[in-house]
Scaffold this motif. Sequence first.
Motif, PDB file in Angstrom:
ATOM      1  N   GLY A  66      71.411  79.224  75.878  1.00  0.00           N
ATOM      2  CA  GLY A  66      71.406  77.900  76.486  1.00  0.00           C
ATOM      3  C   GLY A  66      70.441  77.803  77.649  1.00  0.00           C
ATOM      4  O   GLY A  66      69.690  76.827  77.776  1.00  0.00           O
ATOM      5  N   ILE A  67      70.442  78.818  78.500  1.00  0.00           N
ATOM      6  CA  ILE A  67      69.536  78.812  79.651  1.00  0.00           C
ATOM      7  C   ILE A  67      68.090  78.885  79.188  1.00  0.00           C
ATOM      8  O   ILE A  67      67.208  78.215  79.739  1.00  0.00           O
ATOM      9  CB  ILE A  67      69.877  79.970  80.602  1.00  0.00           C
ATOM     10  CG1 ILE A  67      71.232  79.714  81.266  1.00  0.00           C
ATOM     11  CG2 ILE A  67      68.801  80.137  81.662  1.00  0.00           C
ATOM     12  CD1 ILE A  67      71.725  80.847  82.117  1.00  0.00           C
ATOM     13  N   ALA A  68      67.832  79.679  78.135  1.00  0.00           N
ATOM     14  CA  ALA A  68      66.462  79.794  77.621  1.00  0.00           C
ATOM     15  C   ALA A  68      65.975  78.462  77.056  1.00  0.00           C
ATOM     16  O   ALA A  68      64.824  78.056  77.280  1.00  0.00           O
ATOM     17  CB  ALA A  68      66.401  80.882  76.554  1.00  0.00           C
ATOM     18  N   LEU A  69      66.845  77.758  76.319  1.00  0.00           N
ATOM     19  CA  LEU A  69      66.451  76.460  75.764  1.00  0.00           C
ATOM     20  C   LEU A  69      66.194  75.442  76.865  1.00  0.00           C
ATOM     21  O   LEU A  69      65.223  74.667  76.804  1.00  0.00           O
ATOM     22  CB  LEU A  69      67.531  75.951  74.817  1.00  0.00           C
ATOM     23  CG  LEU A  69      67.629  76.638  73.454  1.00  0.00           C
ATOM     24  CD1 LEU A  69      68.873  76.176  72.711  1.00  0.00           C
ATOM     25  CD2 LEU A  69      66.375  76.358  72.625  1.00  0.00           C
ATOM     26  N   LEU A  70      67.060  75.424  77.874  1.00  0.00           N
ATOM     27  CA  LEU A  70      66.861  74.495  78.985  1.00  0.00           C
ATOM     28  C   LEU A  70      65.571  74.811  79.722  1.00  0.00           C
ATOM     29  O   LEU A  70      64.782  73.899  80.034  1.00  0.00           O
ATOM     30  CB  LEU A  70      68.050  74.567  79.942  1.00  0.00           C
ATOM     31  CG  LEU A  70      67.934  73.746  81.228  1.00  0.00           C
ATOM     32  CD1 LEU A  70      67.734  72.268  80.925  1.00  0.00           C
ATOM     33  CD2 LEU A  70      69.160  73.958  82.112  1.00  0.00           C
ATOM     34  N   SER A  71      65.316  76.068  80.013  1.00  0.00           N
ATOM     35  CA  SER A  71      64.090  76.459  80.713  1.00  0.00           C
ATOM     36  C   SER A  71      62.860  76.060  79.917  1.00  0.00           C
ATOM     37  O   SER A  71      61.863  75.581  80.475  1.00  0.00           O
ATOM     38  CB  SER A  71      64.091  77.964  80.973  1.00  0.00           C
ATOM     39  OG  SER A  71      65.114  78.334  81.861  1.00  0.00           O
ATOM     40  N   ALA A  72      62.904  76.263  78.594  1.00  0.00           N
ATOM     41  CA  ALA A  72      61.764  75.905  77.744  1.00  0.00           C
ATOM     42  C   ALA A  72      61.514  74.404  77.770  1.00  0.00           C
ATOM     43  O   ALA A  72      60.362  73.948  77.853  1.00  0.00           O
ATOM     44  CB  ALA A  72      62.013  76.379  76.316  1.00  0.00           C
ATOM     45  N   ALA A  73      62.607  73.607  77.711  1.00  0.00           N
ATOM     46  CA  ALA A  73      62.454  72.148  77.736  1.00  0.00           C
ATOM     47  C   ALA A  73      61.862  71.685  79.057  1.00  0.00           C
ATOM     48  O   ALA A  73      60.944  70.843  79.092  1.00  0.00           O
ATOM     49  CB  ALA A  73      63.805  71.478  77.493  1.00  0.00           C
ATOM     50  N   LEU A  74      62.343  72.242  80.161  1.00  0.00           N
ATOM     51  CA  LEU A  74      61.854  71.840  81.476  1.00  0.00           C
ATOM     52  C   LEU A  74      60.415  72.295  81.698  1.00  0.00           C
ATOM     53  O   LEU A  74      59.601  71.559  82.261  1.00  0.00           O
ATOM     54  CB  LEU A  74      62.760  72.404  82.566  1.00  0.00           C
ATOM     55  CG  LEU A  74      64.218  71.909  82.553  1.00  0.00           C
ATOM     56  CD1 LEU A  74      65.009  72.585  83.657  1.00  0.00           C
ATOM     57  CD2 LEU A  74      64.279  70.404  82.676  1.00  0.00           C
ATOM     58  N   THR A  75      60.099  73.500  81.262  1.00  0.00           N
ATOM     59  CA  THR A  75      58.734  74.019  81.421  1.00  0.00           C
ATOM     60  C   THR A  75      57.739  73.161  80.654  1.00  0.00           C
ATOM     61  O   THR A  75      56.646  72.861  81.139  1.00  0.00           O
ATOM     62  CB  THR A  75      58.654  75.472  80.938  1.00  0.00           C
ATOM     63  OG1 THR A  75      59.529  76.277  81.730  1.00  0.00           O
ATOM     64  CG2 THR A  75      57.239  76.013  81.056  1.00  0.00           C
ATOM     65  N   GLN A  76      58.122  72.722  79.458  1.00  0.00           N
ATOM     66  CA  GLN A  76      57.224  71.878  78.667  1.00  0.00           C
ATOM     67  C   GLN A  76      56.943  70.559  79.380  1.00  0.00           C
ATOM     68  O   GLN A  76      55.795  70.088  79.417  1.00  0.00           O
ATOM     69  CB  GLN A  76      57.836  71.598  77.293  1.00  0.00           C
ATOM     70  CG  GLN A  76      56.921  70.768  76.384  1.00  0.00           C
ATOM     71  CD  GLN A  76      57.595  70.444  75.065  1.00  0.00           C
ATOM     72  OE1 GLN A  76      58.702  69.932  75.030  1.00  0.00           O
ATOM     73  NE2 GLN A  76      56.921  70.747  73.973  1.00  0.00           N
ATOM     74  N   ILE A  77      57.984  69.974  79.992  1.00  0.00           N
ATOM     75  CA  ILE A  77      57.795  68.717  80.710  1.00  0.00           C
ATOM     76  C   ILE A  77      56.848  68.906  81.882  1.00  0.00           C
ATOM     77  O   ILE A  77      55.920  68.111  82.109  1.00  0.00           O
ATOM     78  CB  ILE A  77      59.144  68.175  81.208  1.00  0.00           C
ATOM     79  CG1 ILE A  77      60.072  67.857  80.028  1.00  0.00           C
ATOM     80  CG2 ILE A  77      58.955  66.952  82.084  1.00  0.00           C
ATOM     81  CD1 ILE A  77      59.577  66.770  79.117  1.00  0.00           C
ATOM     82  N   VAL A  78      57.049  69.963  82.662  1.00  0.00           N
ATOM     83  CA  VAL A  78      56.191  70.225  83.818  1.00  0.00           C
ATOM     84  C   VAL A  78      54.762  70.487  83.385  1.00  0.00           C
ATOM     85  O   VAL A  78      53.807  69.971  83.978  1.00  0.00           O
ATOM     86  CB  VAL A  78      56.739  71.406  84.636  1.00  0.00           C
ATOM     87  CG1 VAL A  78      55.765  71.771  85.760  1.00  0.00           C
ATOM     88  CG2 VAL A  78      58.082  71.044  85.235  1.00  0.00           C
ATOM     89  N   ASP A  79      54.583  71.292  82.345  1.00  0.00           N
ATOM     90  CA  ASP A  79      53.237  71.611  81.881  1.00  0.00           C
ATOM     91  C   ASP A  79      52.491  70.361  81.430  1.00  0.00           C
ATOM     92  O   ASP A  79      51.297  70.199  81.681  1.00  0.00           O
ATOM     93  CB  ASP A  79      53.292  72.629  80.745  1.00  0.00           C
ATOM     94  CG  ASP A  79      53.680  74.026  81.221  1.00  0.00           C
ATOM     95  OD1 ASP A  79      53.617  74.258  82.449  1.00  0.00           O
ATOM     96  OD2 ASP A  79      54.040  74.866  80.384  1.00  0.00           O
ATOM     97  N   ARG A  80      53.193  69.454  80.773  1.00  0.00           N
ATOM     98  CA  ARG A  80      52.551  68.210  80.353  1.00  0.00           C
ATOM     99  C   ARG A  80      52.124  67.385  81.558  1.00  0.00           C
ATOM    100  O   ARG A  80      51.051  66.789  81.573  1.00  0.00           O
ATOM    101  CB  ARG A  80      53.520  67.398  79.485  1.00  0.00           C
ATOM    102  CG  ARG A  80      53.689  67.933  78.071  1.00  0.00           C
ATOM    103  CD  ARG A  80      54.721  67.118  77.317  1.00  0.00           C
ATOM    104  NE  ARG A  80      54.855  67.573  75.950  1.00  0.00           N
ATOM    105  CZ  ARG A  80      55.790  67.124  75.118  1.00  0.00           C
ATOM    106  NH1 ARG A  80      56.653  66.200  75.523  1.00  0.00           N
ATOM    107  NH2 ARG A  80      55.863  67.583  73.885  1.00  0.00           N
ATOM    108  N   ALA A  81      52.968  67.362  82.577  1.00  0.00           N
ATOM    109  CA  ALA A  81      52.637  66.597  83.786  1.00  0.00           C
ATOM    110  C   ALA A  81      51.418  67.179  84.472  1.00  0.00           C
ATOM    111  O   ALA A  81      50.563  66.458  84.991  1.00  0.00           O
ATOM    112  CB  ALA A  81      53.828  66.596  84.736  1.00  0.00           C
ATOM    113  N   ILE A  82      51.326  68.513  84.495  1.00  0.00           N
ATOM    114  CA  ILE A  82      50.192  69.154  85.148  1.00  0.00           C
ATOM    115  C   ILE A  82      48.896  68.869  84.408  1.00  0.00           C
ATOM    116  O   ILE A  82      47.823  68.756  85.001  1.00  0.00           O
ATOM    117  CB  ILE A  82      50.446  70.674  85.246  1.00  0.00           C
ATOM    118  CG1 ILE A  82      51.587  70.939  86.228  1.00  0.00           C
ATOM    119  CG2 ILE A  82      49.204  71.419  85.702  1.00  0.00           C
ATOM    120  CD1 ILE A  82      52.025  72.386  86.284  1.00  0.00           C
TER     121      ILE A  82
END
Length: 313
Positions: free
Chosen positions: A177-193
């Motif tokens: 669960g933590i890995a899936l959440l981290s992956a989802a959040l990282t993808q959002i941040v990377d897109r913003a950057i």
Amino acid sequence: MAGLDGEYWLAALAARFHGLTARPGGAHPEQDPMGRLRSIGLDDISVHRIWGTQQTLVRTAQAARREQRDQLKVCLMVQGTMTIAQSGAEVTVGPGEFALYDTDKPYRLTNHGPWQVSVMTVARRDLSLSPQRLARLMHQPIVASSGPGRLYASYLADIVSVPDPAQLATTHIRTAGIALLSAALTQIVDRAIEVSPDVVAEQLVRFIKANIDDSRLSVEGVAARHHMSARSVQRLLAGQDLTFSSLVREERLRAIRRDLADRTLAHRPIAAVAARWGVVDQPWLSRSFRAAFGLSPSTFRRQALNPASAGLL
């Protein structure tokens, strides 16, 4: 699963969520909040499915101080809409969207009608994100319709439906669960950057134009809403040959001019028209309007509503 109403529902919320309280909402404040919930513990994290009637959930400053746990809550909206208010910011999430908020600070969750959510508590330290990246994600809606976000939403939906949680390998399920959440959040941040400065500047301009009727509109407020510094906002606008103050001034003056030429608003005093767009300083309005359009507001309105009097017919 617990299906509760009245005092039992209030007691369940307070016990399960460390002092969370419920208040009536909507058109029937005399009706007690009602709801039901199901929870599962995965070592040091927990996942909950919650249903409820229209109500507002509040974590007070006192409760937040009493239970300092360095945890975040992830709230995935399944049904209905919810407005999350914390630290002066508000975000509204609808079905298929989730948002993060801090359990160490007071917050208010306003549910606009019947609602259903999936909630996961997670320690801040367990997310593979720097404090700067995490700050970019707090208090904003995150769409969970594709990629890791969709997988994470499915995880939340499925985990609380397991008929016998005792049979789960909780440590592995927790890690997943933590890995899936981290992956989802990282993808959002990377897109913003990856977004170019011009695109961000255009987003800022659209936001400012959409909010010029707010007399409290400020560069600091715009910066906070977009999770950046006031200096960054000014720099991005400068790249478009704009300043915050000039953009707000020009947009407000155009809006006022448009309303002054509107016959359906002819009965409204000029001061009221200006106040609708966040302008309450009448001497400033007279000076700025004349400088921009060559006429005083009253002269412009008279000519716009009666062209014949200006010799235009």
